[in-house]
Write a protein that holds these residues in place. Structure first.
Motif, PDB file in Angstrom:
ATOM      1  N   GLU A  46      -2.471  10.277  -0.644  1.00 41.14           N
ATOM      2  CA  GLU A  46      -2.549   9.641  -1.995  1.00 41.14           C
ATOM      3  C   GLU A  46      -3.368  11.056  -2.437  1.00 41.14           C
ATOM      4  O   GLU A  46      -3.894  11.295  -3.732  1.00 41.14           O
ATOM      5  CB  GLU A  46      -3.979   8.749  -1.944  1.00 41.14           C
ATOM      6  CG  GLU A  46      -4.373   7.860  -3.186  1.00 41.14           C
ATOM      7  CD  GLU A  46      -5.925   6.966  -3.022  1.00 41.14           C
ATOM      8  OE1 GLU A  46      -5.294   6.437  -2.262  1.00 41.14           O
ATOM      9  OE2 GLU A  46      -6.489   7.001  -3.387  1.00 41.14           O
ATOM     10  N   LEU A  64       5.746   4.238  -1.412  1.00 43.49           N
ATOM     11  CA  LEU A  64       6.869   3.500  -2.759  1.00 43.49           C
ATOM     12  C   LEU A  64       8.381   3.542  -2.705  1.00 43.49           C
ATOM     13  O   LEU A  64       8.882   4.703  -2.295  1.00 43.49           O
ATOM     14  CB  LEU A  64       6.318   4.621  -4.217  1.00 43.49           C
ATOM     15  CG  LEU A  64       4.910   3.832  -4.688  1.00 43.49           C
ATOM     16  CD1 LEU A  64       3.889   4.548  -3.958  1.00 43.49           C
ATOM     17  CD2 LEU A  64       5.475   4.384  -5.693  1.00 43.49           C
ATOM     18  N   TRP A 109      -4.005   9.068  -8.700  1.00 46.42           N
ATOM     19  CA  TRP A 109      -3.134   9.938  -7.812  1.00 46.42           C
ATOM     20  C   TRP A 109      -1.796  10.689  -9.396  1.00 46.42           C
ATOM     21  O   TRP A 109      -1.799  11.314  -8.645  1.00 46.42           O
ATOM     22  CB  TRP A 109      -2.196   9.265  -7.166  1.00 46.42           C
ATOM     23  CG  TRP A 109      -0.950   9.036  -6.568  1.00 46.42           C
ATOM     24  CD1 TRP A 109      -1.071  10.300  -6.008  1.00 46.42           C
ATOM     25  CD2 TRP A 109       0.028   9.254  -6.611  1.00 46.42           C
ATOM     26  NE1 TRP A 109       0.245  10.754  -5.077  1.00 46.42           N
ATOM     27  CE2 TRP A 109       1.265   9.365  -5.278  1.00 46.42           C
ATOM     28  CE3 TRP A 109       0.934   7.676  -7.182  1.00 46.42           C
ATOM     29  CZ2 TRP A 109       2.380   8.512  -6.021  1.00 46.42           C
ATOM     30  CZ3 TRP A 109       2.058   7.805  -7.158  1.00 46.42           C
ATOM     31  CH2 TRP A 109       2.749   8.080  -6.061  1.00 46.42           C
ATOM     32  N   ASP A 135       0.733   1.588   3.032  1.00 48.96           N
ATOM     33  CA  ASP A 135       0.270   1.210   1.422  1.00 48.96           C
ATOM     34  C   ASP A 135       1.002   0.651   1.482  1.00 48.96           C
ATOM     35  O   ASP A 135       1.946   2.315   0.332  1.00 48.96           O
ATOM     36  CB  ASP A 135      -1.111   1.686   1.092  1.00 48.96           C
ATOM     37  CG  ASP A 135      -2.372   1.675   2.329  1.00 48.96           C
ATOM     38  OD1 ASP A 135      -2.551   1.305   3.067  1.00 48.96           O
ATOM     39  OD2 ASP A 135      -3.023   2.186   2.048  1.00 48.96           O
ATOM     40  N   ARG A 193      -1.208   6.418   4.367  1.00 51.92           N
ATOM     41  CA  ARG A 193      -0.236   6.503   3.114  1.00 51.92           C
ATOM     42  C   ARG A 193      -0.084   5.849   2.056  1.00 51.92           C
ATOM     43  O   ARG A 193       0.254   4.557   2.452  1.00 51.92           O
ATOM     44  CB  ARG A 193       0.598   7.794   3.809  1.00 51.92           C
ATOM     45  CG  ARG A 193      -0.078   8.557   3.959  1.00 51.92           C
ATOM     46  CD  ARG A 193       0.863   9.801   4.658  1.00 51.92           C
ATOM     47  NE  ARG A 193       0.012  10.960   5.170  1.00 51.92           N
ATOM     48  CZ  ARG A 193       0.984  11.565   6.490  1.00 51.92           C
ATOM     49  NH1 ARG A 193       1.245  11.402   7.553  1.00 51.92           N
ATOM     50  NH2 ARG A 193       0.010  12.321   6.245  1.00 51.92           N
ATOM     51  N   LEU A 194       0.420   5.980   1.178  1.00 57.50           N
ATOM     52  CA  LEU A 194       1.224   4.904  -0.138  1.00 57.50           C
ATOM     53  C   LEU A 194       3.029   4.869   0.100  1.00 57.50           C
ATOM     54  O   LEU A 194       3.337   6.189   0.746  1.00 57.50           O
ATOM     55  CB  LEU A 194       1.056   5.900  -1.320  1.00 57.50           C
ATOM     56  CG  LEU A 194       0.040   5.238  -1.878  1.00 57.50           C
ATOM     57  CD1 LEU A 194      -0.152   6.435  -2.893  1.00 57.50           C
ATOM     58  CD2 LEU A 194      -0.105   4.028  -2.045  1.00 57.50           C
ATOM     59  N   MET A 200      -4.808   5.193  -8.757  1.00 59.77           N
ATOM     60  CA  MET A 200      -3.117   5.385  -8.887  1.00 59.77           C
ATOM     61  C   MET A 200      -3.212   6.096 -10.067  1.00 59.77           C
ATOM     62  O   MET A 200      -2.279   7.589 -10.369  1.00 59.77           O
ATOM     63  CB  MET A 200      -2.600   4.347  -8.766  1.00 59.77           C
ATOM     64  CG  MET A 200      -1.811   3.532  -7.584  1.00 59.77           C
ATOM     65  SD  MET A 200      -1.556   4.319  -6.645  1.00 59.77           S
ATOM     66  CE  MET A 200      -2.845   5.056  -5.311  1.00 59.77           C
ATOM     67  N   PHE A 255       0.834  -4.805  -4.340  1.00 54.55           N
ATOM     68  CA  PHE A 255      -0.174  -4.213  -3.430  1.00 54.55           C
ATOM     69  C   PHE A 255      -0.113  -4.526  -2.351  1.00 54.55           C
ATOM     70  O   PHE A 255      -0.738  -5.683  -2.258  1.00 54.55           O
ATOM     71  CB  PHE A 255      -0.660  -3.030  -3.840  1.00 54.55           C
ATOM     72  CG  PHE A 255      -1.517  -2.064  -3.209  1.00 54.55           C
ATOM     73  CD1 PHE A 255      -0.690  -1.034  -2.773  1.00 54.55           C
ATOM     74  CD2 PHE A 255      -2.957  -2.504  -3.612  1.00 54.55           C
ATOM     75  CE1 PHE A 255      -1.952  -0.124  -2.300  1.00 54.55           C
ATOM     76  CE2 PHE A 255      -3.916  -1.523  -2.325  1.00 54.55           C
ATOM     77  CZ  PHE A 255      -2.523  -0.512  -1.561  1.00 54.55           C
ATOM     78  N   LEU A 272       3.401  -0.201  -2.319  1.00 54.92           N
ATOM     79  CA  LEU A 272       3.494  -0.533  -3.533  1.00 54.92           C
ATOM     80  C   LEU A 272       4.589  -0.566  -4.211  1.00 54.92           C
ATOM     81  O   LEU A 272       5.425   0.700  -4.269  1.00 54.92           O
ATOM     82  CB  LEU A 272       2.579   0.756  -4.852  1.00 54.92           C
ATOM     83  CG  LEU A 272       2.027   0.530  -5.629  1.00 54.92           C
ATOM     84  CD1 LEU A 272       1.162  -0.172  -5.508  1.00 54.92           C
ATOM     85  CD2 LEU A 272       2.302   1.820  -6.512  1.00 54.92           C
ATOM     86  N   PRO A 319      -1.434  -3.111   1.296  1.00 54.36           N
ATOM     87  CA  PRO A 319      -2.198  -2.317   1.786  1.00 54.36           C
ATOM     88  C   PRO A 319      -1.945  -2.582   3.315  1.00 54.36           C
ATOM     89  O   PRO A 319      -1.183  -4.081   3.702  1.00 54.36           O
ATOM     90  CB  PRO A 319      -3.124  -2.219   1.522  1.00 54.36           C
ATOM     91  CG  PRO A 319      -3.717  -3.336   1.117  1.00 54.36           C
ATOM     92  CD  PRO A 319      -2.597  -4.244   0.487  1.00 54.36           C
TER      93      PRO A 319
END
Ligand code: GUN
Ligand code: ZN
Length: 433
Positions: free
Chosen positions: A386, A68, A409, A12, A65-66, A406, A32, A14, A34
């Motif tokens: 997350e 970044l 998180w 995902d 999972r994120l 978020m 975002f 971001l 996803p």
């Protein structure tokens, strides 16, 4: 292990496409994506795909999972890992009791080299892939740091600490020795790989006017140099600066008069400023490296983020370890929220995350290299869970909006949530599960 060259990272995604407005939880600045694929090739981000890419792209599966951009820590002290969490003092006592003795040891390469390696590995293990770093007065500590960063392919901005008074004999230089060593170190490291040199005045009380002027001459002669220092962190410090520099209008004015206030200046803290200072910072395009956990731990004060914003000053986020209590930018975001809450302000997750990614990168003039998942950027990328543990997991399950998720998180997560960290497309950290 991920393959090192060309791969597609699934998760995902971001990042930010612009600066999120203060207080806005619903903002077009957030991007975002996803269940997307981040394509990495030759150390750079090649693009993003909504569908799984073809055979030529080995897959790194992190669905759910994120993903970044790596965090940017805009102010941290490499030798101070050894004094993180030291009890009982405010800034000036903390420096003499805990910090200076630890920094003295960095004169020896046998100490500075393993210490720099440990520091950078720890940064990456906390999800920070780029940083503005303060080593020590010793050239050995600067060489050790840049060399370790080069080995890891990291974007590091640093320089020899300048301090020619009001410090232990083992830690003071002179105008002449500082000038000579700075010239040598700058020649060795500025613009080499991902390294950039910063004139590093510890803070006004530990430099003579002659040394400040020397640092200002370097900045004037080479505008590509950064400048980093501390500014208006603690009330006793501010009073001391007033005594030492009676001719200056303010603490910031000491630096401005010496030619140290410009678009590449990074000022840690900036708590005890007035409107004229903020206007001068904004006009110069300089930034404040807000260091929330340090400000709380050392009892320094509550940073007025809103006043800085209203004046148009860039604000980035910093750990300031070892005054700060964690290298985790997430832990520092959680502290930053609480500081703003005490002032009746609300720091959104977006504004906090932006200040540690795109916002910091842009303030450093590095927006095309780091801070986003934009095609063409260097692939400094982190993969996060997350939630870790039952409380955070439950909180994530019941969250109704992306900002709510978020924010939880940012408030509950730390380095234990980090799954993988890539620096310039190479896997530099992987959690043992
Ligand atoms: N001011 C001068 N030196 C330091 C330092 O090492 N840490 C912090 N937080 N403030 C400083
Ligand atoms: Zn600091």
């Amino acid at each position: 292990m991920a393959p090192d060259g060309r791969f597609a990272l699934h998760g995902d995604l971001l990042d930010f496409v612009s600066t999120p407005a203060w207080g806005s939880v619903d903002t077009p600045a957030v991007r975002f994506r996803p269940d997307h694929w981040l394509l990495v090739d030759g150390g750079r981000i090649a693009g993003v795909a909504a569908e799984a890419p073809g055979e030529g792209w080995p897959r790194v599966e992190h669905g759910g999972r994120l993903v970044l951009p790596g965090f940017v820590d805009s102010h941290v002290h490499s030798p101070q890992i050894d004094v993180i969490a030291s009890y009982g003092t405010e800034l000036l006592d903390w420096l003499t009791t805990h910090t200076f003795p630890a920094e003295v040891r960095h004169r020896e390469a046998a100490h500075a080299e393993p210490s720099a390696a440990h520091f950078l590995d720890a940064l990456v293990a906390h999800g920070t892939t780029a940083a503005v770093v303060v080593p020590t007065v010793h050239a050995t500590s600067v060489d050790a740091l840049f060399a370790a960063a080069e080995t890891r392919g990291m974007r590091i901005i640093a320089g020899k600490v300048l301090m020619d008074r009001n410090a232990p004999a083992d830690l003071v230089d002179s105008v002449e020795s500082a000038e000579r060593e700075t010239r040598e170190l700058k020649g060795r490291w500025h613009g080499r790989g991902r390294g950039a040199y910063a004139m590093t005045v510890r803070f006004a009380p530990t430099s003579t006017p002659a040394q400040l002027a020397m640092a200002g001459r370097f900045c004037r002669d080479d505008p590509s140099l950064y400048m980093q220092t501390h500014l208006a962190e603690n009330r006793a410090e501010v009073a001391w600066v007033k005594e030492l520099f009676p001719e200056a209008r303010s603490y910031l004015d000491v630096y401005a008069r010496a030619g140290l206030l410009h678009a590449k200046s990074v000022f840690a803290h900036g708590i005890w400023l007035d409107d004229a200072d903020r206007a001068a910072l904004a006009e110069a395009g300089a930034q404040i490296a807000h260091s929330p956990s340090s400000n709380l731990f050392l009892g320094s004060g509550l940073f007025g983020w809103r006043a800085a914003l209203d004046a148009g000053v860039h604000v980035s986020l910093a750990s300031d370890v070892g005054g700060g209590t964690s290298l985790s930018m997430l832990r520092n975001m959680a502290d930053a929220y609480k500081i703003q809450a005490l002032a009746g302000e609300r720091l959104t997750a977006w504004r906090a995350l932006h200040a540690a990614t795109r916002g910091a990168a842009e303030a450093l003039g590095l927006g095309a290299e780091i801070g986003t998942l934009e095609a063409g950027s260097v692939a400094d990328v982190c993969v996060w869970d997350e939630a870790v543990g039952s409380v955070a997991t439950r909180r994530a399950e019941v969250a109704r909006s992306l900002h709510e998720r978020m924010f939880a998180w940012m408030t509950l997560a730390d380095e234990r949530n980090l799954v993988q960290a890539f620096v310039a497309g190479r896997l530099r950290f992987e959690r043992d599960d």
